[in-house]
Design an enzyme around this catalytic site. Structure first.
Site, PDB file in Angstrom:
ATOM      1  N   HIS A 111     -11.219  32.104 -18.538  1.00  0.00           N
ATOM      2  CA  HIS A 111     -10.507  31.029 -17.832  1.00  0.00           C
ATOM      3  C   HIS A 111      -9.053  30.906 -18.264  1.00  0.00           C
ATOM      4  CE1 HIS A 111     -13.959  29.054 -15.725  1.00  0.00           C
ATOM      5  NE2 HIS A 111     -14.628  29.775 -16.622  1.00  0.00           N
ATOM      6  N   ASP A 317      -0.525  29.446 -18.082  1.00  0.00           N
ATOM      7  CA  ASP A 317      -1.784  28.797 -17.711  1.00  0.00           C
ATOM      8  C   ASP A 317      -2.649  29.831 -16.999  1.00  0.00           C
ATOM      9  OD1 ASP A 317      -3.597  26.661 -17.381  1.00  0.00           O
ATOM     10  OD2 ASP A 317      -2.034  25.304 -16.682  1.00  0.00           O
TER      11      ASP A 317
HETATM   12  C1  GDG Z   1      -8.731  25.794 -18.049  1.00  0.00           C
HETATM   13  C2  GDG Z   1      -7.497  26.706 -17.973  1.00  0.00           C
HETATM   14  C3  GDG Z   1      -7.902  26.998 -15.526  1.00  0.00           C
HETATM   15  C4  GDG Z   1      -7.250  15.958 -15.119  1.00  0.00           C
HETATM   16  N1  GDG Z   1      -7.077  14.727 -15.618  1.00  0.00           N
HETATM   17  C5  GDG Z   1      -8.282  14.218 -15.738  1.00  0.00           C
HETATM   18  C6  GDG Z   1      -9.202  15.152 -15.308  1.00  0.00           C
HETATM   19  N2  GDG Z   1      -8.537  16.191 -14.927  1.00  0.00           N
HETATM   20  C7  GDG Z   1      -9.143  17.403 -14.332  1.00  0.00           C
HETATM   21  C8  GDG Z   1      -8.285  17.907 -13.225  1.00  0.00           C
HETATM   22  C9  GDG Z   1      -8.657  19.377 -13.207  1.00  0.00           C
HETATM   23  C10 GDG Z   1      -9.050  19.674 -14.646  1.00  0.00           C
HETATM   24  O1  GDG Z   1      -9.219  18.423 -15.307  1.00  0.00           O
HETATM   25  C11 GDG Z   1      -7.962  20.440 -15.395  1.00  0.00           C
HETATM   26  O2  GDG Z   1      -8.031  21.792 -15.038  1.00  0.00           O
HETATM   27  P1  GDG Z   1      -6.784  22.764 -15.192  1.00  0.00           P
HETATM   28  O3  GDG Z   1      -7.130  24.008 -14.459  1.00  0.00           O
HETATM   29  O4  GDG Z   1      -5.561  22.126 -14.642  1.00  0.00           O
HETATM   30  O5  GDG Z   1      -6.546  22.986 -16.757  1.00  0.00           O
HETATM   31  P2  GDG Z   1      -7.463  23.271 -18.100  1.00  0.00           P
HETATM   32  O6  GDG Z   1      -8.193  22.058 -18.512  1.00  0.00           O
HETATM   33  O7  GDG Z   1      -6.502  23.781 -19.114  1.00  0.00           O
HETATM   34  O8  GDG Z   1      -8.504  24.428 -17.679  1.00  0.00           O
HETATM   35  C12 GDG Z   1      -6.867  26.624 -16.582  1.00  0.00           C
HETATM   36  C13 GDG Z   1      -9.197  26.214 -15.717  1.00  0.00           C
HETATM   37  O9  GDG Z   1      -9.671  26.321 -17.068  1.00  0.00           O
HETATM   38  C14 GDG Z   1     -10.287  26.698 -14.783  1.00  0.00           C
HETATM   39  O10 GDG Z   1     -10.543  28.076 -14.932  1.00  0.00           O
HETATM   40  O11 GDG Z   1      -7.362  26.703 -14.250  1.00  0.00           O
HETATM   41  O12 GDG Z   1      -5.770  27.512 -16.497  1.00  0.00           O
HETATM   42  O13 GDG Z   1      -6.544  26.361 -18.974  1.00  0.00           O
HETATM   43  O14 GDG Z   1      -9.761  19.601 -12.379  1.00  0.00           O
HETATM   44  O15 GDG Z   1      -8.580  17.198 -12.058  1.00  0.00           O
HETATM   45  N3  GDG Z   1     -10.525  14.947 -15.305  1.00  0.00           N
HETATM   46  C15 GDG Z   1     -10.944  13.735 -15.766  1.00  0.00           C
HETATM   47  N4  GDG Z   1     -10.084  12.773 -16.201  1.00  0.00           N
HETATM   48  C16 GDG Z   1      -8.755  12.984 -16.188  1.00  0.00           C
HETATM   49  O16 GDG Z   1      -7.964  12.113 -16.558  1.00  0.00           O
HETATM   50  N5  GDG Z   1     -12.271  13.480 -15.767  1.00  0.00           N
END
Ligand code: GDG
Length: 410
Positions: A111, A317
């Site tokens: 990821h 990322d």
């Molecule tokens: C890793 C990789 C890759 C955000 N604020 C809250 C919350 N979120 C959710 C968002 C989104 C998720 O969390 C974050 O996902 P990201 O992809 O932006 O980033 P990472 O956490 O670093 O994820 C990344 C991912 O894995 C998938 O393969 O895209 O590059 O680093 O869905 O909506 N969720 C809650 N409260 C919040 O305040 N519950």
């Protein structure tokens, strides 16, 4: 658990899918998760070696935990069945499973980004880690760029034969391909009940009538939050007519608070927020609203929809799902503008975003100014194309295509 023993496998067959969990002693968790996973692999794979630290003890626990997961899996899964492993925490698990006699197909999806050989070889256990990964049948990454980095790393550091879509070693062909992950779109596209989004609505009332730039991330040094704040400060300095007219809401979700680099990052962010608000704030306008807490998807949907600019600037990322969710949440008739780091995996697909370089504050300020001034026609046109990309591949299509490739890999 507190003692030194790994707990029994706890199985919950009620839910769909069934879940199994293992309890690890606290010091295992500390060395394996905080230590090797998040202080060695995480910074190195995100090309930030300055934050990486390597300790023999962390590596030993990483090996033990991977062995323990493999042991638990063999209790539950027949040796000829497919296994799908997720992420950098379990890079040795395929090797461990093979040692326990698993001969069914094994896939792993990473990821986070995969680095090129110059970075990967900084890891003291680079050879062992890479070699263990060659016991997989399928290795998936977010982008073609990660695939290429993996191929180059294998070519540089291992005797394996590197082909276009596979790596061949000891008679096993490891298929290597990009499977860009998609977002779960429904929570961000359906209307939100005002009661459940009350907090977000109140927050929006406080900043009205100013325009809104929104940042949402886990508090992580890879997400470029200080750099984003610097660029916003530069906007206020170099384009003074925006003072009092635009606010930045930065939501930073608490993450990995036991890792010292994260505590340091938090202090750094709070320092810059204080500086910008002190420098530019007025009685009736606070430039940056910084929130160190999490919000429900409904609240996020409300904030995404209200933001004129979704400002997402990771230094690196794997993908970044917030960018895709922001696009999904927009009103097509009057959409906001996505300003996205060119170093997020999502930038490879979301080419109609305003792509920005998070390392360059003046460039960032220029990109923000441009996004805030963009005509309705251009916003609609960009959003139409972005939404097509985001709708085409979702979390579900991603999982299906990986599983299909895993079964086809043998
Ligand atoms: C890793 C990789 C890759 C955000 N604020 C809250 C919350 N979120 C959710 C968002 C989104 C998720 O969390 C974050 O996902 P990201 O992809 O932006 O980033 P990472 O956490 O670093 O994820 C990344 C991912 O894995 C998938 O393969 O895209 O590059 O680093 O869905 O909506 N969720 C809650 N409260 C919040 O305040 N519950």
């Amino acid at each position: 658990t507190q003692d030194d023993e790994v707990g029994e496998v706890e199985l919950d067959e009620e839910g769909q899918p069934a879940l199994a969990a293992i309890n690890f002693p606290a010091n295992w968790y500390d060395n394996y998760y905080n230590g090797f996973s998040n202080r060695a692999l995480w910074p190195l794979f995100h090309s930030i070696p300055r934050y990486a630290s390597f300790a023999d003890k962390h590596w030993e626990y990483y090996r033990s935990v991977n062995d323990a997961f493999a042991m638990a899996a063999t209790e539950l899964i027949a040796p000829d069945k497919p296994v799908w492993i997720h992420d950098y925490h379990l890079l040795l698990a395929a090797r461990a499973l093979r040692k326990l006699g698993h001969n069914g197909p094994i896939g792993l999806f990473l990821h986070i980004p995969f680095p090129g050989p110059d970075l990967f070889e900084l890891l003291p256990w680079a050879d062992q880690l890479l070699d263990a990964m060659l016991d997989l049948d399928l290795l998936g990454f977010h982008t073609p760029h990660d695939v290429e980095n993996f191929r180059q790393t294998v070519a540089a550091l291992s005797p394996a034969l590197v082909e276009e879509n596979a790596v061949v070693h000891r008679g096993r062909r490891v298929r290597v391909a990009a499977f860009p992950i998609g977002a779960v779109l429904e929570p961000f596209q359906e209307p939100v009940e005002p009661e459940v989004a009350e907090e977000a609505i109140r927050l929006l009332q406080v900043i009205a009538p100013s325009r809104l730039i929104l940042g949402v991330d886990r508090l992580d040094y890879t997400k470029g939050i200080p750099e984003r704040l610097e660029a916003f400060g530069m906007l206020l300095e170099q384009y003074p007519h925006w003072r009092g007219q635009v606010s930045l809401i930065q939501i930073s979700v608490p993450s990995r608070e036991d890792v010292p680099e994260y505590a340091e990052q938090r202090r750094r962010i709070e320092n810059i927020v204080g500086h910008i608000n002190g420098e530019y704030g007025e009685a009736a306008w606070v430039p940056v609203r910084y929130l160190y807490r999490s919000y429900s998807p409904d609240q996020l949907a409300e904030l995404y929809r209200a933001a004129d600019v979704g400002y997402i600037t990771p230094l690196r990322d794997g993908m970044n799902l917030v960018a895709k969710e922001y696009v999904a949440a927009q009103n097509p008739d009057n959409p906001g503008v996505l300003v996205l780091s060119k170093f997020a995996g999502a930038a490879a697909e979301l080419t109609d975003a305003v792509l920005t370089n998070p390392w360059h504050p003046e460039g960032g300020a220029r990109d923000l100014d441009r996004a805030l001034r963009m005509s309705l026609a251009e916003r609609q046109e960009r959003h139409r194309r972005l939404l097509a990309v985001v709708s085409r591949s979702t979390a579900t299509t991603w999982a299906e295509s990986f599983l299909q490739a895993l079964l086809a890999a043998r």
